[in-house]
Design a protein around this motif. Sequence first.
Motif, mmCIF file in Angstrom:
data_model
loop_
_atom_site.group_PDB
_atom_site.id
_atom_site.type_symbol
_atom_site.label_atom_id
_atom_site.label_comp_id
_atom_site.label_asym_id
_atom_site.label_seq_id
_atom_site.Cartn_x
_atom_site.Cartn_y
_atom_site.Cartn_z
ATOM 1 N N GLY A 15 0.760 -1.338 0.018
ATOM 2 C CA GLY A 15 -0.082 -0.069 0.034
ATOM 3 C C GLY A 15 0.926 1.342 -0.077
ATOM 4 O O GLY A 15 0.410 2.327 -0.173
ATOM 5 N N GLY A 16 2.087 0.930 0.365
ATOM 6 C CA GLY A 16 3.085 2.243 0.464
ATOM 7 C C GLY A 16 3.600 2.914 -1.135
ATOM 8 O O GLY A 16 2.881 2.232 -2.046
ATOM 9 N N SER A 17 4.334 3.699 -1.181
ATOM 10 C CA SER A 17 4.898 4.270 -2.322
ATOM 11 C C SER A 17 6.364 4.250 -2.236
ATOM 12 O O SER A 17 7.047 4.401 -1.269
ATOM 13 N N LEU A 18 6.929 4.286 -3.525
ATOM 14 C CA LEU A 18 8.158 4.573 -3.735
ATOM 15 C C LEU A 18 8.573 5.371 -4.948
ATOM 16 O O LEU A 18 7.719 5.207 -5.976
ATOM 17 N N ARG A 19 9.558 6.041 -5.039
ATOM 18 C CA ARG A 19 10.048 6.738 -6.206
ATOM 19 C C ARG A 19 11.449 6.414 -6.724
ATOM 20 O O ARG A 19 12.304 6.560 -6.111
ATOM 21 N N LEU A 20 11.553 5.723 -7.764
ATOM 22 C CA LEU A 20 12.845 5.327 -8.407
ATOM 23 C C LEU A 20 13.165 6.512 -9.260
ATOM 24 O O LEU A 20 12.507 7.166 -10.062
ATOM 25 N N SER A 21 14.547 6.587 -9.284
ATOM 26 C CA SER A 21 15.274 7.678 -10.217
ATOM 27 C C SER A 21 16.359 7.022 -10.799
ATOM 28 O O SER A 21 17.057 6.165 -10.200
ATOM 29 N N CYS A 22 16.509 7.451 -12.076
ATOM 30 C CA CYS A 22 17.865 6.935 -12.994
ATOM 31 C C CYS A 22 18.653 8.007 -13.566
ATOM 32 O O CYS A 22 17.593 8.941 -14.166
ATOM 33 N N SER A 85 0.512 2.481 -4.375
ATOM 34 C CA SER A 85 -0.182 1.110 -4.092
ATOM 35 C C SER A 85 0.309 -0.012 -4.302
ATOM 36 O O SER A 85 -0.052 -0.933 -4.993
ATOM 37 N N LEU A 86 1.749 -0.026 -3.885
ATOM 38 C CA LEU A 86 2.613 -1.129 -3.999
ATOM 39 C C LEU A 86 2.031 -2.634 -3.432
ATOM 40 O O LEU A 86 1.459 -2.399 -2.348
ATOM 41 N N LYS A 87 2.319 -3.510 -3.976
ATOM 42 C CA LYS A 87 1.872 -4.874 -3.506
ATOM 43 C C LYS A 87 2.939 -5.841 -3.491
ATOM 44 O O LYS A 87 4.094 -5.620 -4.103
ATOM 45 N N PRO A 88 2.913 -6.822 -2.508
ATOM 46 C CA PRO A 88 4.107 -7.774 -2.388
ATOM 47 C C PRO A 88 4.486 -8.352 -3.915
ATOM 48 O O PRO A 88 5.928 -8.573 -4.113
ATOM 49 N N GLU A 89 3.688 -8.499 -4.923
ATOM 50 C CA GLU A 89 4.135 -9.079 -6.312
ATOM 51 C C GLU A 89 4.881 -7.864 -6.913
ATOM 52 O O GLU A 89 5.586 -8.282 -8.140
#
Length: 124
Positions: A15-22, A85-89
Amino acid sequence: QVQLVESGGGLVQAGGSLRLSCVGSGRSFSSAAMGWFRQAPGKEREFVAAMWWSGGITSYADSVKGRFTISRDNAKSMVYLQMNSLKPEDTAVYYCNAGTVTMSTMMRNGGAYWGQGTQVTVSS
């Protein structure tokens, strides 16, 4: 030497969020498609999202549509992946990718350049 370097991975609850950068270096990426792939343990690498060099065209895997958003800053040679809305998968190593390829090629095989990957772990 062309390099793509990812950052922003980590451990987050479902349910949480992350932001990836490249960030890219060694050449201009302003005319390249840029995107993200991921590889979960025991699975093949799969396409996640991509954006055309002009920013006007985006594509997402069905599994992340409505939850992930790709964006880019050509002036900084950067591409981002906002993951909500991150999921374990969604747990996987996420790879930044870029190349002077069509979007269809990008989605199938990726471009010529790959980052080293950043781990995203979503706990239930």
